[in-house]
Design a protein around this motif. Structure first.
Motif, PDB file in Angstrom:
ATOM      1  N   CYS A  97      53.322  64.288  15.816  1.00 60.53           N
ATOM      2  CA  CYS A  97      51.928  64.706  15.619  1.00 60.53           C
ATOM      3  C   CYS A  97      51.381  64.112  14.333  1.00 60.53           C
ATOM      4  CB  CYS A  97      51.833  66.228  15.535  1.00 60.53           C
ATOM      5  SG  CYS A  97      51.688  67.046  17.103  1.00 60.53           S
ATOM      6  N   TRP A 138      49.506  67.479  32.871  1.00 59.28           N
ATOM      7  CA  TRP A 138      50.616  66.566  32.596  1.00 59.28           C
ATOM      8  C   TRP A 138      51.651  66.578  33.711  1.00 59.28           C
ATOM      9  CZ3 TRP A 138      50.806  62.563  29.539  1.00 59.28           C
ATOM     10  CH2 TRP A 138      49.919  62.495  28.467  1.00 59.28           C
ATOM     11  N   TYR A 177      50.849  66.745  22.589  1.00 61.20           N
ATOM     12  CA  TYR A 177      49.512  66.785  23.160  1.00 61.20           C
ATOM     13  C   TYR A 177      48.795  68.094  22.811  1.00 61.20           C
ATOM     14  CZ  TYR A 177      45.840  67.095  26.611  1.00 61.20           C
ATOM     15  OH  TYR A 177      44.634  67.246  27.206  1.00 61.20           O
ATOM     16  N   SER A 178      49.505  69.223  22.973  1.00 58.31           N
ATOM     17  CA  SER A 178      48.850  70.522  22.784  1.00 58.31           C
ATOM     18  C   SER A 178      48.541  70.823  21.328  1.00 58.31           C
ATOM     19  CB  SER A 178      49.734  71.646  23.333  1.00 58.31           C
ATOM     20  OG  SER A 178      50.069  71.390  24.659  1.00 58.31           O
TER      21      SER A 178
ATOM     22  N   PHE B  17      44.512  59.787  24.513  1.00 58.91           N
ATOM     23  CA  PHE B  17      45.626  60.702  24.739  1.00 58.91           C
ATOM     24  C   PHE B  17      45.106  62.117  24.990  1.00 58.91           C
ATOM     25  CE2 PHE B  17      49.103  63.249  22.558  1.00 58.91           C
ATOM     26  CZ  PHE B  17      50.006  63.150  23.605  1.00 58.91           C
ATOM     27  N   LEU B  18      44.116  62.529  24.194  1.00 53.14           N
ATOM     28  CA  LEU B  18      43.589  63.891  24.316  1.00 53.14           C
ATOM     29  C   LEU B  18      42.783  64.080  25.597  1.00 53.14           C
ATOM     30  CD1 LEU B  18      42.416  64.789  20.684  1.00 53.14           C
ATOM     31  CD2 LEU B  18      44.310  65.788  21.947  1.00 53.14           C
TER      32      LEU B  18
END
Lengths: 303, 265
Positions: A97, A138, A177-178, B17-18
């Motif tokens: 991240c 996903w 992602y989250s 990506f988001l």
């Protein structure tokens, strides 16, 4: 601060008392109950644990505490590996991240001032939509007959579909992602405040942009890095939904182990012991976060 | 400042990506075929199926009620807590209060859920309330979480507020409670709206805590979605996700435009 102006003592007490009592009753007491049940003995019944304090004919006769639940946790390889796997997955995801989020935050902070709010809004927007449904998207991308494999096979990169869903890789993707917005926001907050004249000074003194980044921008953004990393790491350790939906049989994370122990085995004392063990691992990061928060609230160092 | 190609491409990658999964969700929701890689033609049939899915509708209604109730309670408690933290200065137990208000922000949801459930079980044993778990237990749990977030939002606005306004009103003889409602509240109103929306969204989105504290008769929308998604890809969930994304996008853009016009004035 002005104490005298809030003259009515009863009013002050009510303003303080209502949220305080709520937090004690619905946050602190529940955590103490978890601690209590983690040292209680298991039994078959409702609720599935023995009372800690023993009474006979209304008289207190003794305490019945045990450390068996903790001992069992440490002896069971499943939970030990879940413990370390959770910390590893959370740690690596935090790093990923940071690697993705830092350049994003820097790019937004260096954009023209009038462009920053919409760019930032674009980072926050996914956070406001359902987390569960985004993780679920996903599944459609990563599964064997999913979009990613379809594209890769169509391009001829692979001939056999890659197995990504139900592996650790999918869990990493899901967590990064989250939690990416939680990394970008605090990073942006510190980078935006950075005085551009410092970089100009570095450039005037002959530092190349890369060098200026390493010796000026990066050290000054450490508070943002710490805050963002904690906001990603701590919830990721206890993550339950992502490993459940994207992870496979060998992805053991504490959150999922806790739920299984609680709901499937109905072993509440062990689940409580696992929660205590998880909190112990998170105590240091949480304390760091608290310190960062109180510094944010009292910049003059009143506390 | 010089634009860096590297930084801009990182930004582009980050947004891709988001947003890629969200975009795909929207596309899939209109796909007549169940299989994601096969385009079976444009269709709105999943939306029609969704409107006939009584389980989903009942769960959505419960979720909205829970979210509205808990967000309102969280906002009231959070505003009180923010006033305490920003305006009260030192008092006994401030350190503990500070810790308790921030801890739910970083506490893993799974621990929070377990702790709440154990509290309700212990309470039920001791005083007979709550009788089983459902609407009220979910609301209490969500209020505690939402309160922590509402406090953060409101307190930062309150800390920026010019205190001399309040002082002037107090000097002119207004009672503190009147000062709060006439001066303080209107000034911090945007943060109240933001805090409420944040608590509302968190409640509407929560599956982990709700799974612990909901009972057999009270299934919230995320629990319903979670159990159907665990069984595999379900086109109705694509349709539901698309609706949520559209509603959120419209709300956010409207809120943003409103805050922009406020600033310009």
């Amino acid at each position: 601060m002005r104490v005298g102006s809030w003259r009515q003592v009863w009013g002050r007490r009510a303003v303080l008392g209502i949220p305080y009592v709520w937090l004690l009753l619905f946050f602190l007491v529940p955590l103490l109950i978890v601690a209590k049940i983690s040292i209680s003995e298991i039994r078959v019944g409702v609720p599935p644990y023995e009372p800690l304090l023993e009474f006979a004919d209304g008289a207190f006769i003794g305490v019945r505490a045990t450390v068996t639940n903790f001992v069992l946790l440490f002896e069971d390889d499943l939970y030990v590996s879940a413990y370390f796997q959770s910390l590893t997955i959370a740690g690596v995801s935090t790093l990923l991240c940071l690697l993705i989020g830092y350049p994003m935050a820097l790019a937004i902070a260096r954009a023209r001032p009038e462009r920053r709010p919409p760019l930032l809004l674009l980072v926050i927007l996914p956070f406001w939509t359902s987390f569960l449904i985004r993780v679920y998207a996903w599944m459609g991308i990563l599964k064997d007959e999913g979009l990613l494999n379809g594209v890769l096979m169509w391009l001829g990169v692979i001939s056999e579909p890659l197995v990504i869903l139900n592996t650790d890789t999918a869990v990493y993707i899901g967590i990064v992602y989250s939690y990416l917005p939680f990394m970008v926001l605090p990073l942006y907050a510190t980078l935006e405040k950075l005085d551009p004249s410092l970089l100009e000074a570095a450039a005037d003194l002959g530092a190349r942009p890369i060098r200026a980044f390493w010796s000026v921008t990066l050290p000054l953004s450490v508070p943002g890095i710490v805050a963002g990393s904690l906001l990603v790491f701590v919830p990721a350790v206890g993550e339950y939904v992502i490993p459940d939906l994207l992870g496979g049989g060998d992805t053991q994370m504490l959150g999922k182990a806790l739920w299984d122990m609680f709901a499937l085995n109905r072993d509440w004392p062990s689940a409580a012991a696992l929660a205590v063990a998880m909190l112990a691992a998170l105590a240091l990061p949480i304390a760091l976060f608290q310190k960062w928060q109180s510094k944010l609230d009292n910049p003059e160092g009143q506390e | 400042m010089r634009r860096s190609v590297f930084l801009l491409s990182c930004l582009g990658f980050g947004y891709a990506f988001l947003y890629l999964p969200i975009a795909l969700l929207v596309v899939w929701s209109f796909n007549a075929s169940r299989i994601v890689n096969i385009w079976g033609g444009f269709s709105t049939k999943w939306y029609w199926e969704l409107t006939r899915n009584d389980d989903f509708l009942a769960a959505a209604w419960l979720s909205l009620k829970v979210a509205a109730t808990s967000a309102t309670a969280a906002l009231v408690l959070g505003t009180l807590a923010a006033v305490v933290l920003v305006r009260f200065g030192r008092f006994h137990g401030r350190l503990l209060f500070n810790g308790l208000i921030a801890a739910p922000l970083v506490m893993p949801e799974i621990i929070l859920g377990l702790a709440m459930l154990l509290l309700f079980v212990a309470l039920e044993q001791a005083i007979g309330w709550p009788d089983g778990r459902g609407f009220s237990t979910i609301v209490i749990a969500h209020t505690t979480v939402g309160m922590a977030y509402a406090t953060v939002v409101v307190r930062s606005r309150l800390a920026q507020m010019d205190e001399s306004l309040e002082e002037a009103a107090l000097d002119l003889g207004a009672r503190p409670i009147k000062v709060f409602f006439v001066i303080t509240l209107p000034v911090i109103a945007p943060s109240l709206a933001a805090g409420w929306l944040l608590a509302f969204t968190l409640s509407l989105d929560d599956v982990v805590v709700a799974q612990f504290v909901s009972g057999p008769g009270a299934t919230t929308l995320p629990i319903e979605v979670f159990s159907s998604v665990r069984l595999g890809v379900s086109p109705q969930v694509n349709a539901l996700g698309t609706i949520i994304v559209c509603v959120v996008a419209v709300l956010i853009v409207v809120a943003w435009r409103l805050s922009m016009t406020r600033k310009e004035r």
